[in-house]
Design a protein around this motif. Sequence first.
Motif, PDB file in Angstrom:
ATOM      1  N   ILE A 538       0.840  -1.188   0.000  1.00 59.06           N
ATOM      2  CA  ILE A 538       0.000   0.000   0.000  1.00 59.06           C
ATOM      3  C   ILE A 538       0.880   1.245   0.000  1.00 59.06           C
ATOM      4  O   ILE A 538       1.699   1.429   0.895  1.00 59.06           O
ATOM      5  CB  ILE A 538      -0.948   0.037   1.221  1.00 59.06           C
ATOM      6  CG1 ILE A 538      -2.013  -1.048   1.104  1.00 59.06           C
ATOM      7  CG2 ILE A 538      -1.630   1.402   1.321  1.00 59.06           C
ATOM      8  CD1 ILE A 538      -3.050  -1.021   2.201  1.00 59.06           C
ATOM      9  N   HIS A 539       0.715   2.051  -1.031  1.00 52.76           N
ATOM     10  CA  HIS A 539       1.452   3.309  -1.128  1.00 52.76           C
ATOM     11  C   HIS A 539       0.479   4.370  -1.626  1.00 52.76           C
ATOM     12  O   HIS A 539      -0.027   4.286  -2.749  1.00 52.76           O
ATOM     13  CB  HIS A 539       2.631   3.183  -2.105  1.00 52.76           C
ATOM     14  CG  HIS A 539       3.596   2.094  -1.751  1.00 52.76           C
ATOM     15  ND1 HIS A 539       4.469   2.187  -0.691  1.00 52.76           N
ATOM     16  CD2 HIS A 539       3.791   0.873  -2.307  1.00 52.76           C
ATOM     17  CE1 HIS A 539       5.185   1.079  -0.622  1.00 52.76           C
ATOM     18  NE2 HIS A 539       4.785   0.258  -1.583  1.00 52.76           N
ATOM     19  N   LEU A 540       0.203   5.352  -0.787  1.00 57.84           N
ATOM     20  CA  LEU A 540      -0.698   6.419  -1.199  1.00 57.84           C
ATOM     21  C   LEU A 540      -0.068   7.205  -2.341  1.00 57.84           C
ATOM     22  O   LEU A 540       1.127   7.507  -2.316  1.00 57.84           O
ATOM     23  CB  LEU A 540      -1.010   7.345  -0.026  1.00 57.84           C
ATOM     24  CG  LEU A 540      -1.695   6.706   1.187  1.00 57.84           C
ATOM     25  CD1 LEU A 540      -2.080   7.786   2.197  1.00 57.84           C
ATOM     26  CD2 LEU A 540      -2.910   5.896   0.786  1.00 57.84           C
ATOM     27  N   LEU A 541      -0.879   7.535  -3.344  1.00 55.80           N
ATOM     28  CA  LEU A 541      -0.382   8.212  -4.541  1.00 55.80           C
ATOM     29  C   LEU A 541      -0.547   9.724  -4.477  1.00 55.80           C
ATOM     30  O   LEU A 541      -0.149  10.426  -5.404  1.00 55.80           O
ATOM     31  CB  LEU A 541      -1.102   7.663  -5.777  1.00 55.80           C
ATOM     32  CG  LEU A 541      -1.001   6.142  -5.991  1.00 55.80           C
ATOM     33  CD1 LEU A 541      -1.638   5.754  -7.314  1.00 55.80           C
ATOM     34  CD2 LEU A 541       0.446   5.673  -5.928  1.00 55.80           C
ATOM     35  N   ARG A 542      -1.164  10.233  -3.412  1.00 53.61           N
ATOM     36  CA  ARG A 542      -1.295  11.672  -3.229  1.00 53.61           C
ATOM     37  C   ARG A 542      -1.372  11.954  -1.737  1.00 53.61           C
ATOM     38  O   ARG A 542      -1.482  11.035  -0.917  1.00 53.61           O
ATOM     39  CB  ARG A 542      -2.524  12.213  -3.956  1.00 53.61           C
ATOM     40  CG  ARG A 542      -3.849  11.647  -3.454  1.00 53.61           C
ATOM     41  CD  ARG A 542      -5.024  12.307  -4.144  1.00 53.61           C
ATOM     42  NE  ARG A 542      -6.300  11.834  -3.632  1.00 53.61           N
ATOM     43  CZ  ARG A 542      -7.454  12.449  -3.865  1.00 53.61           C
ATOM     44  NH1 ARG A 542      -7.486  13.556  -4.572  1.00 53.61           N
ATOM     45  NH2 ARG A 542      -8.581  11.962  -3.373  1.00 53.61           N
ATOM     46  N   ALA A 543      -1.318  13.206  -1.379  1.00 55.88           N
ATOM     47  CA  ALA A 543      -1.402  13.577   0.032  1.00 55.88           C
ATOM     48  C   ALA A 543      -2.734  13.117   0.621  1.00 55.88           C
ATOM     49  O   ALA A 543      -3.772  13.190  -0.038  1.00 55.88           O
ATOM     50  CB  ALA A 543      -1.253  15.084   0.184  1.00 55.88           C
ATOM     51  N   ASP A 544      -2.681  12.636   1.843  1.00 54.20           N
ATOM     52  CA  ASP A 544      -3.890  12.182   2.528  1.00 54.20           C
ATOM     53  C   ASP A 544      -4.891  13.322   2.619  1.00 54.20           C
ATOM     54  O   ASP A 544      -4.567  14.432   3.036  1.00 54.20           O
ATOM     55  CB  ASP A 544      -3.505  11.692   3.931  1.00 54.20           C
ATOM     56  CG  ASP A 544      -4.670  11.039   4.664  1.00 54.20           C
ATOM     57  OD1 ASP A 544      -5.788  11.010   4.115  1.00 54.20           O
ATOM     58  OD2 ASP A 544      -4.442  10.557   5.793  1.00 54.20           O
ATOM     59  N   GLN A 545      -6.126  13.051   2.206  1.00 50.14           N
ATOM     60  CA  GLN A 545      -7.171  14.070   2.224  1.00 50.14           C
ATOM     61  C   GLN A 545      -7.763  14.296   3.611  1.00 50.14           C
ATOM     62  O   GLN A 545      -8.440  15.279   3.852  1.00 50.14           O
ATOM     63  CB  GLN A 545      -8.302  13.653   1.268  1.00 50.14           C
ATOM     64  CG  GLN A 545      -7.850  13.418  -0.158  1.00 50.14           C
ATOM     65  CD  GLN A 545      -7.353  14.684  -0.823  1.00 50.14           C
ATOM     66  OE1 GLN A 545      -8.118  15.606  -1.077  1.00 50.14           O
ATOM     67  NE2 GLN A 545      -6.055  14.745  -1.096  1.00 50.14           N
ATOM     68  N   TYR A 546      -7.521  13.357   4.525  1.00 48.27           N
ATOM     69  CA  TYR A 546      -8.143  13.427   5.856  1.00 48.27           C
ATOM     70  C   TYR A 546      -7.111  13.192   6.974  1.00 48.27           C
ATOM     71  O   TYR A 546      -7.350  12.403   7.888  1.00 48.27           O
ATOM     72  CB  TYR A 546      -9.255  12.383   5.974  1.00 48.27           C
ATOM     73  CG  TYR A 546     -10.224  12.350   4.813  1.00 48.27           C
ATOM     74  CD1 TYR A 546     -11.190  13.334   4.662  1.00 48.27           C
ATOM     75  CD2 TYR A 546     -10.181  11.322   3.879  1.00 48.27           C
ATOM     76  CE1 TYR A 546     -12.090  13.303   3.602  1.00 48.27           C
ATOM     77  CE2 TYR A 546     -11.072  11.278   2.811  1.00 48.27           C
ATOM     78  CZ  TYR A 546     -12.020  12.274   2.676  1.00 48.27           C
ATOM     79  OH  TYR A 546     -12.900  12.234   1.629  1.00 48.27           O
ATOM     80  N   PRO A 547      -5.962  13.849   6.955  1.00 48.94           N
ATOM     81  CA  PRO A 547      -4.905  13.511   7.925  1.00 48.94           C
ATOM     82  C   PRO A 547      -5.311  13.684   9.380  1.00 48.94           C
ATOM     83  O   PRO A 547      -4.868  12.929  10.247  1.00 48.94           O
ATOM     84  CB  PRO A 547      -3.763  14.462   7.533  1.00 48.94           C
ATOM     85  CG  PRO A 547      -4.439  15.599   6.821  1.00 48.94           C
ATOM     86  CD  PRO A 547      -5.580  14.978   6.090  1.00 48.94           C
TER      87      PRO A 547
END
Length: 819
Positions: A538-547
């Motif tokens: 699992i590798h997020l492809l953009r900044a987390d929208q709900y940090p």
Amino acid sequence: MRTLFLISVIFLISLKVSASSIIRINQMGYLPQSVKVAVFLSDQDEELSRFQLFESLSGKLVFEGTPELADASIWGKQKAYRLNFTAFHEMGGFILKAGNSVSPSFRISPDVYNGTADFILNYMRQQRCGFNPYLNDSCHTHDGIIVDHPTKTGQHIDVIGGWHDASDYLQYTTTSANAIYQLLFAYQQNPSVYGDKFAANGKPGANGIPDILDEARWGLEWLLKMNPAKNEMYNQIADDRDHAGFRIPTLDTLGGYGLGVYRPVYFVTGKSQGLGKYKNRSTGVSSTAAKFSSSFALGASVFKHIDPTFAEQMLRKSRDAWDFAKSDLGNFQTACMVSPYFYEEDNWVDDMELAAATLIPTEKQIDFQKEAKYWGELEPVTPWMELNRARHYQYYPFVNLGHALLAQSSDPLIAKQFAALMKQGLDQIRKYAANDPFRIGVPFVWCSNNFVAAAITQAKLYRKITGDNTYEEMEAALTDWLFGCNPWGTSMICGLPAGGDYPEKPHSAITLYLNQTTTGGLVDGPVYTSIYKSLLGIHLLRADQYPEFQDGKAVYHDDIGDYSTNEPTMDGTASLSYLLSSLEVEGHTSGDVLDNQGALVRKNPAEKKVYLIFSAHELGEGGQLIAQTLKKYKAKGSFFLTGTFYNNPENKSLINELIADGHYLGAHSDGHLLYADWTKRDSTLVTQKQFSDDLKLNYKKMEAFGLTPEKASVFLPPYEWYNAESVDWSRQMGLKVINFTPGIRSNADYTTPDMTGYRSSETILNDIQTFEKNDPNGLNGCIMLIHMGTEPSRTDKFYNRLGELLSWLKKNGYSTDRF
């Protein structure tokens, strides 16, 4: 869609929400008589004593309530409150205020769920294998080659069709049969809500069959291929060698199987299965064979009067499948090859119960009620409800509809017994919810949203069957969770609501390569933080929208890279069918017709009424004549005017006259904005703030004439052009969007002779009469638009023929009405 438009109730201006506290709502809105709760979360130790409810447009305070303290630590917060406004039943658009936090706008209305049951079928069509209507192309057209059969291994079998299971392209009997049952069950329970806008092949065009039955039949015909002969069943197409990266299904290379253009088709052996070193834990055939049986049996009942030959074939197959299920008792799991991961279905007596219960009305020779009762007693409660844990698909289906069928038995003792078992499961879910702010009592393992859908289904069926409202608040909380009343504030259904926060970047090749969301698909949902951290790849492809909302017991990411929380599934989506169709039925009030963007384009076709609407922006030279003509014929109309028109002193006398004569006057935007691109309709040209600010200016200018949002909640968009997103924004503000009925063509009265599409007044009158002759309902409920003013180059003004039109309508038995 991520813009959160919040209204200050004092200054009626948009505010930016502080990350320290926030109010989560059901973004779809709330039914007037339903349980209505929002949730307040804060990073600060805030003490709340009251919360307030205001009208979105006017800022009027309409309700105050006392917050209910909940356990904020579950979701990594300092304070949490439940804001219960169930006692408030008025309809409109509203916002909540608690402390310094203001919620997004939302609606209270009977129609908040209208169209949702059909909406999720978009994803089912997108998942079709064989001919895929979404891609307008075909995939996997050589399926397949039999494997693990004692005598037929290596032979070709035609199993083209069905649905891909998720964002991979495996196909399972287990999940497909359950999806088919869910679709058929929803239609059987709530047939009135389903429309017919697509053909059997999934392409646009009505075929006389509700779209949900077209979809169910697509699945049933594939199941028939997977069960070509008595005691010969196949459980899956392909295996985990499919997991070789993203690709569009029509471009699937199939290189991993060593079978050329073919994919492997797994025979139901009743024994531990796996072509490599990894094996599943199968012990028999019952879980698979009974799913065949129940789906075929329900299909036979639903299609009995639609296609009797097809229904008879399915009934025979159902009985054969039942016999096969009893011949080798045990569970049959999916097979793996390169990894030890598979659908670990351990239970099977629930499948036996459902098959027998579904066969009860079809067979008099066998006592299927006795059979269903026997198998149902062996598993009183679906295990995950009792344990609050499960491995991947360990207890499947997630809801036992067999209990619900027996709870409606003609034998009162059996009915009472199984209603009590349904209650027992709900008690367990409520126990695990405890003091969670969101009253969510499901395990956050993979596909947690499927558990949520199952729990809602059981609660809703129990309430319907018994009349016991004990679990109504939990049922509402679980529903709200799916539509944004959760820590992340997002809907879990791609594209719904159109103007809200929903998964935009699901784990799918469709999103990666076509830059489109998987419309209608239910994503897996949050997983325990411990599970997420343990997963590989699992590798997020953009900044987390709900940090700021990832510090609780579970996490969720709207990211293509997160296959654990953001992958839509076919069976999970189908499992929403009963929930959404029931919510539509609960709020259903009329036979009004909506277009595919959600606007009302025709009132009840059963009523012989025509709704004349008039619009104006800068031009309105025909206004006085229209007013006089309506008065002469004692007709009522509805006028939709821009802020520019209301603000023009020359129009003041006319506006007051229209009001005095009892006509409806409403909004048409302030500056006549264009909301959507003319060629790419889903491309919105304004922000939500621009949209809202413009409408509020329109209503501000209407106030001078005593026209408040309460009196003028019906809205005609400028240019009569909009999209689903702008319709949803309107709804959030408490407005009902309308438009003219397509095909009447009175709206062409603005055209000028130099235009290609010019239509004279005589032609328009002929168009109206032709529509009335050809439409099965005539002009019943039709909305007919006439412009109050047109360019000077159009000298043939249609409003000059209004008297002629009204005379013709009256002669043909129509009355006119206003909104």
